[in-house]
Design a protein around this motif. Structure first.
Motif, PDB file in Angstrom:
ATOM      1  N   PHE A 108      44.292 -27.897  12.810  1.00  0.00           N
ATOM      2  CA  PHE A 108      44.419 -26.622  13.510  1.00  0.00           C
ATOM      3  C   PHE A 108      45.854 -26.109  13.424  1.00  0.00           C
ATOM      4  O   PHE A 108      46.089 -24.933  13.166  1.00  0.00           O
ATOM      5  N   GLY A 109      46.799 -27.020  13.614  1.00  0.00           N
ATOM      6  CA  GLY A 109      48.212 -26.635  13.518  1.00  0.00           C
ATOM      7  C   GLY A 109      48.572 -26.102  12.143  1.00  0.00           C
ATOM      8  O   GLY A 109      49.385 -25.190  12.009  1.00  0.00           O
ATOM      9  N   GLN A 110      47.967 -26.640  11.100  1.00  0.00           N
ATOM     10  CA  GLN A 110      48.220 -26.170   9.751  1.00  0.00           C
ATOM     11  C   GLN A 110      47.697 -24.750   9.545  1.00  0.00           C
ATOM     12  O   GLN A 110      48.285 -23.981   8.784  1.00  0.00           O
ATOM     13  N   GLN A 111      46.632 -24.402  10.214  1.00  0.00           N
ATOM     14  CA  GLN A 111      46.024 -23.079  10.066  1.00  0.00           C
ATOM     15  C   GLN A 111      46.767 -22.027  10.859  1.00  0.00           C
ATOM     16  O   GLN A 111      46.834 -20.871  10.440  1.00  0.00           O
ATOM     17  N   SER A 112      47.275 -22.392  12.010  1.00  0.00           N
ATOM     18  CA  SER A 112      47.893 -21.403  12.869  1.00  0.00           C
ATOM     19  C   SER A 112      49.397 -21.316  12.712  1.00  0.00           C
ATOM     20  O   SER A 112      50.039 -20.517  13.360  1.00  0.00           O
ATOM     21  N   GLY A 113      49.951 -22.174  11.807  1.00  0.00           N
ATOM     22  CA  GLY A 113      51.394 -22.280  11.646  1.00  0.00           C
ATOM     23  C   GLY A 113      51.969 -21.178  10.889  1.00  0.00           C
ATOM     24  O   GLY A 113      52.974 -20.684  10.824  1.00  0.00           O
TER      25      GLY A 113
END
Length: 113
Positions: A108-113
């Motif tokens: 999720f962090g990779q997508q919203s970063g």
């Protein structure tokens, strides 16, 4: 009784037989794999069935639970031994949920970063 395994197992085997008629090579491959795992080596039958039950729980396979609970009883497993094996499955599955939760949060962090 959650699932009547004495009623369920023959119905499941019949359905698997129908699948085997339609997908003979797949069922033959599964049978070869299952037979290889069932051969005695370093583990006795009871230990293999206790492992099978624990894996069946972690993979949520009702058919596997039905088949391997019967096999564990036949191999001489006690209720306490089954409970201990299932306790390991519960602990491991919770650990797997923890690990995959960390992976999901990372994704999720990779997508919203």
């Amino acid at each position: 009784m959650l699932i009547d395994t004495k009623d369920y197992t023959p119905k499941l085997m019949g359905a698997i037989g129908q699948l085997g008629t339609a997908a003979q090579a797949t069922l033959a491959g599964f049978h070869a794999l299952d037979s290889a795992a069932a051969k005695g080596g370093k583990l006795d039958a009871k230990t293999r069935e206790l492992i099978s039950l624990a894996v069946a729980v972690t993979t949520r396979c009702d058919g596997c639970i039905a088949v391997h609970s019967a096999a564990a009883a036949k191999a001489g497993a006690s209720r306490e031994e089954v409970a201990e094996a299932l306790s390991v499955a519960i602990a491991l599955n919770a650990g797997a949920a923890l690990v995959y939760s960390a992976r999901a949060l990372d994704a999720f962090g990779q997508q919203s970063g």
